[in-house]
Design a protein around this motif. Structure first.
Motif, PDB file in Angstrom:
ATOM      1  N   VAL A  10       0.833  -1.202   0.000  1.00 51.22           N
ATOM      2  CA  VAL A  10       0.000   0.000   0.000  1.00 51.22           C
ATOM      3  C   VAL A  10       0.867   1.251   0.000  1.00 51.22           C
ATOM      4  N   ALA A  11       1.911   1.252   0.851  1.00 47.72           N
ATOM      5  CA  ALA A  11       2.802   2.409   0.920  1.00 47.72           C
ATOM      6  C   ALA A  11       3.551   2.600  -0.389  1.00 47.72           C
ATOM      7  N   ILE A  12       3.977   1.508  -1.014  1.00 45.20           N
ATOM      8  CA  ILE A  12       4.719   1.609  -2.269  1.00 45.20           C
ATOM      9  C   ILE A  12       3.849   2.223  -3.365  1.00 45.20           C
ATOM     10  N   VAL A  13       2.587   1.792  -3.436  1.00 45.60           N
ATOM     11  CA  VAL A  13       1.666   2.393  -4.413  1.00 45.60           C
ATOM     12  C   VAL A  13       1.546   3.891  -4.165  1.00 45.60           C
ATOM     13  N   GLY A  14       1.459   4.265  -2.901  1.00 42.50           N
ATOM     14  CA  GLY A  14       1.348   5.679  -2.559  1.00 42.50           C
ATOM     15  C   GLY A  14       2.557   6.476  -2.986  1.00 42.50           C
ATOM     16  N   TYR A  15       3.755   5.918  -2.788  1.00 45.56           N
ATOM     17  CA  TYR A  15       4.978   6.619  -3.175  1.00 45.56           C
ATOM     18  C   TYR A  15       5.076   6.779  -4.687  1.00 45.56           C
ATOM     19  N   PHE A  16       4.724   5.738  -5.447  1.00 41.71           N
ATOM     20  CA  PHE A  16       4.743   5.846  -6.901  1.00 41.71           C
ATOM     21  C   PHE A  16       3.709   6.861  -7.391  1.00 41.71           C
ATOM     22  N   LEU A  17       2.563   6.895  -6.736  1.00 42.45           N
ATOM     23  CA  LEU A  17       1.538   7.869  -7.081  1.00 42.45           C
ATOM     24  C   LEU A  17       2.041   9.285  -6.822  1.00 42.45           C
ATOM     25  N   ARG A  18       2.719   9.471  -5.700  1.00 41.58           N
ATOM     26  CA  ARG A  18       3.246  10.790  -5.357  1.00 41.58           C
ATOM     27  C   ARG A  18       4.367  11.210  -6.326  1.00 41.58           C
ATOM     28  N   LEU A  19       5.231  10.271  -6.694  1.00 41.59           N
ATOM     29  CA  LEU A  19       6.288  10.590  -7.656  1.00 41.59           C
ATOM     30  C   LEU A  19       5.702  10.973  -9.010  1.00 41.59           C
ATOM     31  N   GLY A  20       4.626  10.296  -9.409  1.00 43.55           N
ATOM     32  CA  GLY A  20       3.953  10.664 -10.654  1.00 43.55           C
ATOM     33  C   GLY A  20       3.374  12.065 -10.589  1.00 43.55           C
ATOM     34  N   GLN A  21       2.831  12.434  -9.434  1.00 47.63           N
ATOM     35  CA  GLN A  21       2.299  13.788  -9.261  1.00 47.63           C
ATOM     36  C   GLN A  21       3.409  14.827  -9.345  1.00 47.63           C
ATOM     37  N   LEU A  22       4.555  14.518  -8.742  1.00 47.24           N
ATOM     38  CA  LEU A  22       5.688  15.445  -8.797  1.00 47.24           C
ATOM     39  C   LEU A  22       6.178  15.627 -10.234  1.00 47.24           C
ATOM     40  N   LEU A  23       6.272  14.534 -10.978  1.00 46.04           N
ATOM     41  CA  LEU A  23       6.729  14.606 -12.359  1.00 46.04           C
ATOM     42  C   LEU A  23       5.743  15.398 -13.221  1.00 46.04           C
ATOM     43  N   SER A  24       4.450  15.104 -13.077  1.00 50.70           N
ATOM     44  CA  SER A  24       3.451  15.716 -13.960  1.00 50.70           C
ATOM     45  C   SER A  24       3.162  17.171 -13.618  1.00 50.70           C
ATOM     46  N   THR A  25       3.544  17.640 -12.436  1.00 52.63           N
ATOM     47  CA  THR A  25       3.439  19.076 -12.132  1.00 52.63           C
ATOM     48  C   THR A  25       4.776  19.779 -12.351  1.00 52.63           C
ATOM     49  N   CYS A 137      -9.173   6.193   0.300  1.00 53.39           N
ATOM     50  CA  CYS A 137     -10.339   5.572   0.941  1.00 53.39           C
ATOM     51  C   CYS A 137     -10.194   4.057   1.030  1.00 53.39           C
ATOM     52  N   ALA A 138      -9.429   3.474   0.106  1.00 50.57           N
ATOM     53  CA  ALA A 138      -9.273   2.018   0.084  1.00 50.57           C
ATOM     54  C   ALA A 138      -8.183   1.524   1.013  1.00 50.57           C
ATOM     55  N   ARG A 139      -7.429   2.432   1.606  1.00 50.24           N
ATOM     56  CA  ARG A 139      -6.344   2.005   2.502  1.00 50.24           C
ATOM     57  C   ARG A 139      -6.907   1.310   3.735  1.00 50.24           C
ATOM     58  N   PRO A 140      -6.251   0.244   4.179  1.00 49.78           N
ATOM     59  CA  PRO A 140      -6.752  -0.501   5.351  1.00 49.78           C
ATOM     60  C   PRO A 140      -6.824   0.391   6.589  1.00 49.78           C
ATOM     61  N   GLY A 141      -7.933   0.252   7.320  1.00 48.08           N
ATOM     62  CA  GLY A 141      -8.092   0.966   8.576  1.00 48.08           C
ATOM     63  C   GLY A 141      -8.554   2.398   8.440  1.00 48.08           C
ATOM     64  N   ASN A 142      -8.828   2.856   7.220  1.00 46.02           N
ATOM     65  CA  ASN A 142      -9.266   4.238   7.028  1.00 46.02           C
ATOM     66  C   ASN A 142     -10.756   4.352   7.325  1.00 46.02           C
ATOM     67  N   ILE A 143     -11.096   5.146   8.351  1.00 45.18           N
ATOM     68  CA  ILE A 143     -12.506   5.320   8.722  1.00 45.18           C
ATOM     69  C   ILE A 143     -12.989   6.724   8.413  1.00 45.18           C
ATOM     70  N   TYR A 144     -12.158   7.527   7.736  1.00 38.76           N
ATOM     71  CA  TYR A 144     -12.510   8.927   7.553  1.00 38.76           C
ATOM     72  C   TYR A 144     -13.059   9.245   6.171  1.00 38.76           C
TER      73      TYR A 144
END
Length: 300
Positions: A10-25, A137-144
């Motif tokens: 889950v964390a790895i997906v998040g990091y790749f998503l964040r790196l993609g955001q950094l590249l595309s901005t 929202c799909a991350r485990p344990g997220n109730i918010y």
């Protein structure tokens, strides 16, 4: 190694998503920053939006890498959810404004290619930020994460409209000549910051979830009332000093040289003044509706 060993899928997906955001901005920001032709008018506003998104995403990535979010109780997932929601909207707005302003009006050549590339990467950024919303929202344990109530939608609207206003007022020619107009810009900034702080300390949309109480209801009420008072001054001063001739305004669109048919319609300064005036009125109504809804909830 200790950091890598603590990473899960889950964390790895998040990091790749964040790196993609950094590249595309970062790509559109870099392309526009080095090309003088693209930094006029709308280009400067989009440059500000991309640099803001890039800086915020970088700060969040560093926070996640350093595991600082574990020291922020209850709020991190909700913060990421709202942050991704707004930034998807910001990058989409920048893509549309920049694309329709430059691509069709520039002659074929390197500058037009820069404009096309910047628009494409900005659109990619909006998709990546939009993907983060369901991912959080799909991350485990997220109730918010939940469907916000009417009041939650109103609060999102308040900050979304403020983001659009910021896109226009990055053109300092709109206000730098009048202290009263500078005050309006201060109003927009203060109310946006207070709204962002409220999202953060109250767990973003936690105040709209009937399962959870509001941690700081006093701040929520104070922020809404203060925003109404501040926006009331802006909704009076902005049109007065922009369109009333007695206060140095320009009542006739035809007298604005930037609104000639030879230039792209999005570069018309008079239209930008009008857009900010309309958006200011919309946000004032949103804050009033927020206050009224909140009063009904408290009385009920």
């Amino acid at each position: 190694m200790s950091l890598l060993s603590g990473l899960d899928s889950v964390a790895i997906v998040g990091y790749f998503l964040r790196l993609g955001q950094l590249l595309s901005t970062g790509v559109p920001f870099s392309l526009v920053a080095v090309e003088d032709t693209l930094r006029a008018g709308i280009g400067n506003r989009c440059l500000f939006l991309w640099s803001f998104c890039f800086s915020a995403s970088l700060l969040i990535l560093l926070t996640e890498l350093c595991i600082f979010q574990s020291r922020i109780p209850h709020y991190w997932d909700g913060f990421l959810h709202v942050y991704a929601y707004y930034f998807a909207f910001i990058c989409l707005s920048a893509s549309i404004m920049f694309g329709i302003t430059y691509i069709q009006y520039l002659p074929q050549g390197p500058v037009q290619n820069y404009a096309i590339t910047a628009t494409a990467f900005s659109a990619m950024a909006s998709v990546l930020y939009a993907l983060e919303v369901p991912w959080v929202c799909a991350r485990p344990g997220n109730i918010y994460c939940f469907v916000p109530t009417t009041q939650g939608v109103i609060r999102r609207l308040e900050n979304a409209v403020a983001c659009v206003i910021f896109g226009f007022i990055t053109n300092t020619d709109l206000y730098q000549h009048q202290p009263a107009l500078i005050w309006c810009v201060v109003v927009y900034s203060i109310c946006f910051i207070l709204g962002a702080v409220n999202f953060f300390i109250n767990g973003c949309d936690r105040d709209n979830d009937r399962r959870l109480s509001i941690p700081y209801p006093g701040f929520l009420v104070g922020q809404t009332v203060l925003s109404i008072l501040l926006y009331t001054t802006a909704v009076i001063l902005w049109p007065l000093y922009q369109f009333d001739k007695d206060f140095g305004g320009q009542p006739q669109r035809s007298n604005d040289m930037t609104c000639s048919g030879e230039l792209p319609p999005t570069l018309c300064v008079w239209d930008q003044r009008l857009a900010v005036a309309i958006l200011t009125a919309i946000n004032l109504l949103a804050y009033v509706a927020d206050s009224a809804y909140m009063a009904l909830v408290f009385v009920g």
